[in-house]
Design an enzyme around this catalytic site. Structure first.
Site, mmCIF file in Angstrom:
data_model
loop_
_atom_site.group_PDB
_atom_site.id
_atom_site.type_symbol
_atom_site.label_atom_id
_atom_site.label_comp_id
_atom_site.label_asym_id
_atom_site.label_seq_id
_atom_site.Cartn_x
_atom_site.Cartn_y
_atom_site.Cartn_z
ATOM 1 N N SER A 167 -0.409 -37.726 74.664
ATOM 2 C CA SER A 167 -0.805 -37.672 73.256
ATOM 3 C C SER A 167 0.279 -36.945 72.475
ATOM 4 C CB SER A 167 -2.138 -36.935 73.121
ATOM 5 O OG SER A 167 -1.975 -35.627 73.618
ATOM 6 N N ARG A 190 6.545 -31.744 75.887
ATOM 7 C CA ARG A 190 7.541 -32.250 76.860
ATOM 8 C C ARG A 190 8.917 -32.373 76.211
ATOM 9 N NH1 ARG A 190 3.361 -35.146 80.199
ATOM 10 N NH2 ARG A 190 2.073 -33.315 80.500
ATOM 11 N N LYS A 218 -8.317 -45.646 79.556
ATOM 12 C CA LYS A 218 -8.383 -44.396 80.317
ATOM 13 C C LYS A 218 -9.009 -43.292 79.483
ATOM 14 C CE LYS A 218 -5.981 -40.948 80.965
ATOM 15 N NZ LYS A 218 -4.946 -39.924 81.084
ATOM 16 N N GLU A 277 -10.966 -40.494 84.471
ATOM 17 C CA GLU A 277 -10.101 -39.442 85.006
ATOM 18 C C GLU A 277 -10.778 -38.075 84.898
ATOM 19 O OE1 GLU A 277 -6.339 -38.919 82.996
ATOM 20 O OE2 GLU A 277 -5.450 -37.882 84.682
ATOM 21 N N LYS A 328 -9.646 -42.161 88.640
ATOM 22 C CA LYS A 328 -8.357 -41.458 88.698
ATOM 23 C C LYS A 328 -8.686 -39.985 88.856
ATOM 24 C CE LYS A 328 -4.151 -40.358 86.098
ATOM 25 N NZ LYS A 328 -3.090 -40.841 85.216
HETATM 26 C C1 5MM Z 1 -3.451 -35.244 83.858
HETATM 27 O O1 5MM Z 1 -2.675 -36.065 83.081
HETATM 28 C C2 5MM Z 1 -2.625 -37.453 83.424
HETATM 29 C C3 5MM Z 1 -1.746 -37.675 84.596
HETATM 30 O O2 5MM Z 1 -0.531 -37.014 84.376
HETATM 31 P P1 5MM Z 1 0.088 -36.010 85.458
HETATM 32 O O3 5MM Z 1 0.497 -36.898 86.598
HETATM 33 O O4 5MM Z 1 1.246 -35.388 84.735
HETATM 34 O O5 5MM Z 1 -0.991 -35.032 85.828
HETATM 35 C C4 5MM Z 1 -2.090 -38.208 82.222
HETATM 36 O O6 5MM Z 1 -2.482 -39.552 82.227
HETATM 37 C C5 5MM Z 1 -2.555 -37.482 81.001
HETATM 38 O O7 5MM Z 1 -3.790 -37.905 80.620
HETATM 39 C C6 5MM Z 1 -1.509 -37.467 79.927
HETATM 40 O O8 5MM Z 1 -0.231 -37.261 80.393
HETATM 41 C C7 5MM Z 1 -1.768 -36.318 78.994
HETATM 42 O O9 5MM Z 1 -2.788 -36.671 78.203
HETATM 43 P P2 5MM Z 1 -3.090 -35.748 76.913
HETATM 44 O O10 5MM Z 1 -4.183 -36.505 76.234
HETATM 45 O O11 5MM Z 1 -3.512 -34.403 77.419
HETATM 46 O O12 5MM Z 1 -1.850 -35.691 76.115
#
Ligand code: 5MM
Length: 352
Positions: free
Chosen positions: A36, A43, A146, A187, A229
């Site tokens: 997001s 990042r 998701k 997730e 997930k």
């Molecule tokens: C936990 O985050 C998900 C998987 O990423 P990692 O492998 O880095 O743990 C990822 O799909 C996540 O949902 C997004 O990167 C971040 O989402 P938000 O909504 O917190 O920006």
């Protein structure tokens, strides 16, 4: 004959199953590129990249146009802004991916907010208006969605209220997905933040997943058309004793085997802040213990993208090809791990 007013179709079971089958292709996995705005900014800030719309677009273009990505990646999760963006030659990103045989999907939650009366706990929001948003996302090419729920471990948490509220929202989101033949990826994430031992991660993940599958059943969600997930069961980042791949594999599989119905079409793992190579080694250790009732593979964001972003940020105009090589390398290592065929010495071939 017109359907009765307000009556909606239930779901197209075959379409859901077909999409799930395209996500779970042996030896391939999923890239989570659904950061997001605030996450993406964090990042970019960490590697000194200006947080502009053009940089976000250019970075995603680098990822999605890497030549041969489809050898290792079956699906990509996009963010609202990203699914609306296009490549330099004007092709929408969902189409860029679909043309490579990669299934595009969309993150639809609106983030985790403070859970009222429960300090330190969160509830994910985004159900209001979701039925209408799906119409637009489908038209843009999304075939799955998701929704992430976040559960922290701490003194007296997670609370039953937090587990139940998040599981309920995941189930309501899943039902809305299936109503329009979009495969829900659920997730529920138990965070690695903290110094807890692996046993607490096991306990919290077990409670959370039980609650999730109970709510899914209550809402009538088709289990063979819903993808899980989840986090690996692992000690907290600051724990004095860090979990080995063997410990992670044993605890994670014990938990999943006890709870996840055999009819789930597949399970994806998030990396959750593990190191890049650690996430690959842990997945490999899990896969080596197969067979399982369901395919298991990766759906990593940080553990794939961290080194890619770092290299690109050093020279955004000159390092595109190198950053793509890094992406292909980490994708290949994880694809090998998804087949239980990874070994640490393969890391010597890395282009970074
Ligand atoms: C936990 O985050 C998900 C998987 O990423 P990692 O492998 O880095 O743990 C990822 O799909 C996540 O949902 C997004 O990167 C971040 O989402 P938000 O909504 O917190 O920006």
């Amino acid at each position: 004959m017109p359907r009765a007013a307000g009556k909606r179709k239930i779901m197209n079971r075959e379409a859901l199953i077909r999409t799930a089958e395209e996500i779970f292709v042996p030896g391939k996995g999923v890239i989570a590129a659904d950061e997001s705005a605030p996450t993406c900014q964090a990042r970019f800030d960490a590697v000194g990249l200006p947080y502009t719309e053009e940089n976000r677009r250019a970075y995603r273009e680098l990822l999605f146009t890497a030549d041969g990505l489809e050898q290792y990646i079956s699906a990509v999760i996009l963010y609202d802004e990203t699914i609306r963006q296009r490549s330099t030659s004007g092709v929408p990103f969902a189409k860029v991916l679909a043309e490579k045989g990669i299934v595009p999907g969309i993150k639809v939650d609106l983030g985790a907010k403070e859970l009222a009366l429960h300090p330190g706990e969160k509830i994910t929001e985004g159900l209001d208006g979701l039925r209408e948003r799906f119409v637009e996302y489908k038209a843009m090419g999304a075939r799955f969605a998701k929704w992430r729920a976040v559960v922290a471990i701490g003194p007296n948490i997670p609370s039953p209220a937090c587990l139940r509220a998040n599981a309920h929202a995941l189930a309501r989101y899943s039902a809305l997905c299936q109503e329009v033949d979009i495969v829900p990826i659920l997730e529920p994430e138990v965070l690695m933040d903290g110094d807890h031992e692996i046993e607490r991660s096991f306990e919290a993940t077990t409670l959370l997943l039980k609650e999730v599958f109970k709510e899914l059943a209550d809402q009538g969600v088709l289990i063979d058309g819903a993808v899980l997930k989840t986090n690996m069961v692992i000690a907290g980042k600051d724990a004095s004793s860090q979990s080995s791949p063997e410990e992670v594999a044993e605890a994670t599989l014990k938990c999943l085997r006890a709870i996840v119905p055999d009819t789930v079409p597949g399970v994806l793992f998030l990396s959750g802040g593990q190191g890049d190579e650690q996430a690959t080694a842990n997945l490999n250790a899990i896969e080596k213990r197969g067979p399982f009732p369901w395919p298991l593979t990766f759906s990593y964001s940080r553990a794939i993208q961290n080194p890619v972003l770092k290299i690109w940020a050093q020279n955004p105009s000159g390092n595109v090809a190198l950053a793509q090589q890094v992406l292909l390398f980490r994708s290949r290592m994880n694809a090998l791990a998804a087949a239980g065929k990874y070994s640490e010495d393969m890391e010597q071939q890395r282009p970074y």
